[in-house]
Design a protein around this motif. Structure first.
Motif, mmCIF file in Angstrom:
data_model
loop_
_atom_site.group_PDB
_atom_site.id
_atom_site.type_symbol
_atom_site.label_atom_id
_atom_site.label_comp_id
_atom_site.label_asym_id
_atom_site.label_seq_id
_atom_site.Cartn_x
_atom_site.Cartn_y
_atom_site.Cartn_z
ATOM 1 N N VAL A 1 118.621 15.308 -28.361
ATOM 2 C CA VAL A 1 118.050 13.939 -28.094
ATOM 3 C C VAL A 1 119.072 13.077 -27.594
ATOM 4 O O VAL A 1 118.870 12.110 -26.583
ATOM 5 C CB VAL A 1 117.448 13.344 -29.252
ATOM 6 N N LEU A 2 120.286 12.965 -28.247
ATOM 7 C CA LEU A 2 121.399 11.980 -27.723
ATOM 8 C C LEU A 2 121.828 12.267 -26.381
ATOM 9 O O LEU A 2 122.158 11.447 -25.694
ATOM 10 C CB LEU A 2 122.388 12.189 -28.840
ATOM 11 N N ALA A 3 122.010 13.542 -25.896
ATOM 12 C CA ALA A 3 122.446 13.897 -24.483
ATOM 13 C C ALA A 3 121.348 13.505 -23.605
ATOM 14 O O ALA A 3 121.556 12.714 -22.544
ATOM 15 C CB ALA A 3 122.604 15.467 -24.396
ATOM 16 N N TYR A 4 120.218 13.505 -23.870
ATOM 17 C CA TYR A 4 119.030 13.204 -23.082
ATOM 18 C C TYR A 4 118.664 11.694 -22.828
ATOM 19 O O TYR A 4 118.590 11.234 -21.783
ATOM 20 C CB TYR A 4 117.729 13.727 -23.634
ATOM 21 N N VAL A 5 119.115 10.951 -24.013
ATOM 22 C CA VAL A 5 119.041 9.451 -23.732
ATOM 23 C C VAL A 5 120.307 8.974 -22.873
ATOM 24 O O VAL A 5 120.169 8.216 -22.187
ATOM 25 C CB VAL A 5 119.226 8.829 -25.223
ATOM 26 N N LEU A 6 121.523 9.685 -23.210
ATOM 27 C CA LEU A 6 122.548 9.161 -22.311
ATOM 28 C C LEU A 6 122.131 9.426 -21.050
ATOM 29 O O LEU A 6 122.534 8.735 -19.990
ATOM 30 C CB LEU A 6 123.929 9.919 -22.742
ATOM 31 N N ILE A 7 121.834 10.844 -20.546
ATOM 32 C CA ILE A 7 121.536 11.070 -19.046
ATOM 33 C C ILE A 7 120.545 10.152 -18.525
ATOM 34 O O ILE A 7 120.774 9.741 -17.326
ATOM 35 C CB ILE A 7 121.177 12.704 -19.106
ATOM 36 N N LEU A 8 119.565 9.781 -19.145
ATOM 37 C CA LEU A 8 118.415 9.247 -18.638
ATOM 38 C C LEU A 8 118.682 7.760 -18.575
ATOM 39 O O LEU A 8 118.329 7.134 -17.576
ATOM 40 C CB LEU A 8 117.105 9.293 -19.573
ATOM 41 N N THR A 9 119.548 7.117 -19.192
ATOM 42 C CA THR A 9 119.965 5.833 -19.211
ATOM 43 C C THR A 9 121.234 5.584 -18.569
ATOM 44 O O THR A 9 121.755 4.541 -17.856
ATOM 45 C CB THR A 9 120.309 5.174 -20.672
ATOM 46 N N GLY A 10 121.923 6.634 -18.224
ATOM 47 C CA GLY A 10 123.446 6.466 -17.625
ATOM 48 C C GLY A 10 123.813 6.969 -16.179
ATOM 49 O O GLY A 10 124.544 6.877 -15.706
ATOM 50 N N GLY B 1 116.246 32.622 -34.889
ATOM 51 C CA GLY B 1 116.181 32.607 -33.289
ATOM 52 C C GLY B 1 116.077 31.190 -32.640
ATOM 53 O O GLY B 1 116.655 30.903 -31.761
ATOM 54 N N CYS B 2 115.286 30.423 -33.167
ATOM 55 C CA CYS B 2 114.901 29.150 -32.826
ATOM 56 C C CYS B 2 116.427 28.307 -32.952
ATOM 57 O O CYS B 2 116.635 27.453 -32.007
ATOM 58 C CB CYS B 2 114.000 28.238 -33.496
ATOM 59 N N ALA B 3 116.898 28.507 -34.083
ATOM 60 C CA ALA B 3 118.185 27.616 -34.343
ATOM 61 C C ALA B 3 119.275 27.926 -33.262
ATOM 62 O O ALA B 3 119.857 27.363 -32.741
ATOM 63 C CB ALA B 3 118.818 27.893 -35.941
ATOM 64 N N SER B 4 119.388 29.343 -32.841
ATOM 65 C CA SER B 4 120.366 29.740 -32.044
ATOM 66 C C SER B 4 119.946 29.278 -30.457
ATOM 67 O O SER B 4 121.080 28.844 -30.024
ATOM 68 C CB SER B 4 120.405 31.333 -31.920
ATOM 69 N N ALA B 5 118.659 29.222 -30.143
ATOM 70 C CA ALA B 5 118.249 28.694 -28.791
ATOM 71 C C ALA B 5 118.606 27.184 -29.006
ATOM 72 O O ALA B 5 119.037 26.708 -27.947
ATOM 73 C CB ALA B 5 116.883 29.077 -28.598
ATOM 74 N N LEU B 6 118.408 26.817 -29.840
ATOM 75 C CA LEU B 6 118.455 24.943 -29.807
ATOM 76 C C LEU B 6 120.168 24.787 -29.745
ATOM 77 O O LEU B 6 120.397 23.880 -29.425
ATOM 78 C CB LEU B 6 118.017 24.514 -31.232
ATOM 79 N N ARG B 7 121.020 25.544 -30.331
ATOM 80 C CA ARG B 7 122.484 25.506 -30.366
ATOM 81 C C ARG B 7 122.840 25.465 -29.053
ATOM 82 O O ARG B 7 123.597 24.976 -28.295
ATOM 83 C CB ARG B 7 122.857 26.508 -31.177
ATOM 84 N N ILE B 8 122.170 26.764 -28.228
ATOM 85 C CA ILE B 8 122.726 26.782 -26.844
ATOM 86 C C ILE B 8 122.243 25.721 -25.952
ATOM 87 O O ILE B 8 122.917 25.280 -25.186
ATOM 88 C CB ILE B 8 121.988 28.071 -26.356
ATOM 89 N N LEU C 1 124.318 23.080 -23.696
ATOM 90 C CA LEU C 1 124.208 22.826 -22.328
ATOM 91 C C LEU C 1 123.704 21.266 -21.953
ATOM 92 O O LEU C 1 124.458 20.699 -21.075
ATOM 93 C CB LEU C 1 122.755 23.729 -22.129
ATOM 94 N N ALA C 2 123.078 20.547 -22.972
ATOM 95 C CA ALA C 2 122.775 19.277 -22.651
ATOM 96 C C ALA C 2 123.971 18.345 -22.798
ATOM 97 O O ALA C 2 124.112 17.572 -21.851
ATOM 98 C CB ALA C 2 121.699 18.846 -23.912
ATOM 99 N N LEU C 3 124.954 18.746 -23.641
ATOM 100 C CA LEU C 3 125.995 17.754 -23.777
ATOM 101 C C LEU C 3 126.944 18.140 -22.222
ATOM 102 O O LEU C 3 127.739 17.232 -21.964
ATOM 103 C CB LEU C 3 126.912 18.241 -25.171
ATOM 104 N N ALA C 4 127.056 19.366 -21.904
ATOM 105 C CA ALA C 4 127.686 19.596 -20.751
ATOM 106 C C ALA C 4 127.200 18.965 -19.675
ATOM 107 O O ALA C 4 127.898 18.684 -18.500
ATOM 108 C CB ALA C 4 127.671 21.149 -20.388
#
Length: 277
Positions: A59-68, A125-132, A136-139
């Motif tokens: 969510v934090l990465a998406y907010v920065l990308i959408l506003t920045g 499995g969901c925790a691993s997918a969310l971690r990946i 990716l979102a931060l990158a």
């Protein structure tokens, strides 16, 4: 109305781009700033085992990308379609590899014959997918707002990477669009001459093999021209060089690094114990 274009942008396609809007702050930051800000969070996310922590970072990465920065339709499809679908697919796939004996105390989620998928496996499995996805979102914070040439220049100017290495990488980066152009020319020439006609995977492989030799010859010729041009300009003869394009590191970069690392520390602190398996 007369439109005035920058002569630098016309002459040098790798001149630093001017952001379309001044308030899109990510485009104004130093490329190294965006790497230094997200790198601690990316490293720590490797050890996270819960679902809340990576979800907050997404969510934090998406907010920065959408506003920045300005996003295109392709990037919007990546963020809002490809990433969620990937999370579901990867999460379900990882859940199939979880040892059933370690999660058989949880409620069954899906039963097919004698096989059972437990909710505990699905959570892992969901925790691993969310971690990946969070990594990716931060990158993407830096990846969507930084060009390769600017990153090379920043490494030379701020990290003091030898310019012989940095500008060699910049020249290699320039090869990529040139190879695409050369490949299109070679394909057009082969079509005109009627080489490797046909359909199907074997015909495509034959056509691809026919592109290798002329593309390699073109790459060698281009590399030779670049080497001669660099020698003619005494490239590498002096320990330092004058930079034409400056990629500055300013106070806003320090503020962004400190703010993002502080926000990351708060998130990890609030979701503790995030190291628990």
């Amino acid at each position: 109305m007369t439109t005035i274009t920058s002569p630098t942008a016309t002459i040098d396609p790798f001149a630093p781009g001017v952001p379309a809007s001044a308030w899109r702050f990510l485009n104004h930051l130093n490329p190294l700033t965006k790497i230094a800000a997200v790198l601690p969070a990316i490293v720590l996310l490797v050890f996270v085992r819960d679902m809340v922590t990576p979800l907050i970072f997404i969510v934090l990465a998406y907010v920065l990308i959408l506003t920045g920065t300005r996003i295109t339709a392709k990037i919007a499809a990546l963020l809002f379609l490809a990433v969620p679908i990937g999370i579901v697919a990867v999460g379900f796939g990882f859940s199939l590899w979880v040892d059933a004996a370690s999660v058989d105390h949880t409620a069954p989620f899906l039963q097919i014959g004698g096989w059972t998928l437990f909710t505990g496996a699905l959570q892992v499995g969901c925790a691993s997918a969310l971690r990946i996805a969070a990594i990716l979102a931060l990158a993407l914070i830096g990846g969507l707002t930084t060009t390769g040439p600017d990153l090379a220049r920043a490494g030379i100017q701020q990290l003091h990477i030898p310019y012989r290495i940095g500008y060699t990488a910049l020249a290699a980066y320039r090869f990529v669009p040139r190879f695409n152009y050369e490949l299109s020319v070679i394909r057009a020439a082969h079509r005109v001459r009627g080489h490797h006609r046909g359909r199907g995977p074997f015909a495509a492989m034959a056509r691809g093999w026919g592109y290798i030799v002329p593309l390699l010859a073109s790459a060698i010729r281009h590399a030779e021209r670049v080497a001669l041009a660099m020698d003619a300009r005494a490239f590498g003869a002096y320990p330092t060089r004058t930079e034409r394009h400056i990629v500055p590191f300013r106070m806003r970069d320090v503020v962004f690094i400190v703010a993002f690392i502080a926000a990351s520390a708060v998130i990890f602190a609030l979701t503790y114990p995030w190291l628990a398996v």
